[in-house]
Structure formats: C-alpha cells, structure tokens
Design an enzyme around this catalytic site. Structure first.
Site, PDB file in Angstrom:
ATOM      1  N   GLY A  34      15.879 -61.434  -4.336  1.00 22.91           N
ATOM      2  CA  GLY A  34      15.652 -60.183  -5.062  1.00 22.91           C
ATOM      3  C   GLY A  34      14.245 -60.067  -5.599  1.00 22.91           C
ATOM      4  N   CYS A  35      13.265 -60.503  -4.842  1.00 22.02           N
ATOM      5  CA  CYS A  35      11.873 -60.598  -5.278  1.00 22.02           C
ATOM      6  C   CYS A  35      11.016 -59.612  -4.482  1.00 22.02           C
ATOM      7  CB  CYS A  35      11.407 -62.039  -5.029  1.00 22.02           C
ATOM      8  SG  CYS A  35       9.671 -62.370  -5.332  1.00 22.02           S
ATOM      9  N   GLY A  36       9.881 -59.247  -5.029  1.00 19.78           N
ATOM     10  CA  GLY A  36       8.947 -58.402  -4.293  1.00 19.78           C
ATOM     11  C   GLY A  36       8.432 -59.065  -3.031  1.00 19.78           C
TER      12      GLY A  36
END
Length: 179
Positions: A34-36
């Site tokens: 769930g990270c950029g």
C-alpha cells in the site's frame, strides 16, 4: 558471517537457507502493498521474467514498518502481488528491517552497504521526508522506506544498495553485468 550463513522464513513459515541461493544473482527487496512505490512490483516482475533463466532470484520481504503500508497476513500479501502485478517470484514472511526485531539478514545487508542516497524525481520529497523522521538519516545504514533493494553477486557479495527512488528497470544493466 556471509550471506549464505543466514536463514529466513518463506511466507508459510518454513525455514529457507540463504545457501540455497548460492550461485545466483540476488535482488533482495523490502516491499509493501500500500505504498507509493508499490507499482515497482511491475518492474521487479519484468526483471524476473527477463533474467530468471539466466540466474536472477528476487527475494521479496514484505515489511510493515513504514507507515503500516503492508497490511494483511503473508498469504494476503502474496495474493495481492499475484493478482495486481502478476508476480511469479515468491514473497517471504513479513519482517522488520530496522530496530530491535530486525531480521538478522537485514542487519547483515545494512552492514555491507549503507544508505546510498535518494535520486530521481521523487528524491527531493524522500530527502525532506527522511529528514523529518531522522535528521541524521544520511549517516546511518537504516532502511529509510519500502522498496530498498540490495544486489548480491553469485559469490554472495552485496555489491550495491538502491534506495526506494530507484526504479527496478534502472538496475537492469547492473544485473546483466553480474549474470
């Protein structure tokens, strides 16, 4: 100690000896779903498809230490990676990469290659962000964020560290030289 002296757990909790990877070029990555930087899974899979038959292994270690961006259990993370990014390399058990509970493998990796600096268009943002978290971030070997990558040659030498801002495709030429 050498990298082949360490043991890790696969996503099902089975012990895996790093010695099983002797003779392979390794790209070891702490990841998050769930990270950029999560879209880097696409580039990692492309590297894996292109170089796996020539001796590349990608070792994916999910880590929830940075903004709790690796939610879910190990099987849910694996399913996410397969469904969203069609990954065919395996995920290992979720680990910590810094602090009192950090994986001994990561203690070793960080002792071999310290912080390499943020680059690219996201580099400025990451420098500012890292400075807010740790004013001395440049002076220690801690992992700064998700998708830090360590490149290991066929003899088990950690040859380079790439920070989160380095896209996987930017590593292709370095992998080719080691293969």
């Amino acid at each position: 100690m050498a990298i082949y002296d360490y043991k890790v757990l696969d996503r099902k909790g089975n012990e895996v000896s790093m010695a099983d990877f002797k003779g392979k070029v390794l790209l070891i990555v702490n990841t998050a779903t769930g990270c950029g930087f999560t879209p880097q899974y696409k580039g990692l899979e492309e590297l894996y498809q292109k170089y796996h038959d020539k001796g590349l292994e990608i070792l994916d270690f999910p880590c929830d230490q940075f903004g709790h961006q690796a939610p879910g259990n190990d099987e849910e993370i694996h399913e996410f990676c397969q469904l969203k990014y069609k990954t065919s390399f395996d995920n290992f058990k979720k680990i910590e990469v810094n602090g009192a509970n950090e994986s001994p493998l990561y203690t070793f990796l960080k002792s071999q290659k310290s912080f390499a600096g943020f680059t690219g268009c996201k580099g400025l943002f990451m420098r500012l962000f890292a400075c807010l978290m740790d004013k001395n971030y440049k002076k220690n070997s801690n992992i700064k964020w998700n998708f830090t990558k360590f490149l290991v040659d066929r003899e088990g030498n950690v040859v380079e560290r790439f920070e989160s801002t380095v896209e996987p495709e930017k590593i292709a030429d370095k992998i080719e030289k080691l293969l």
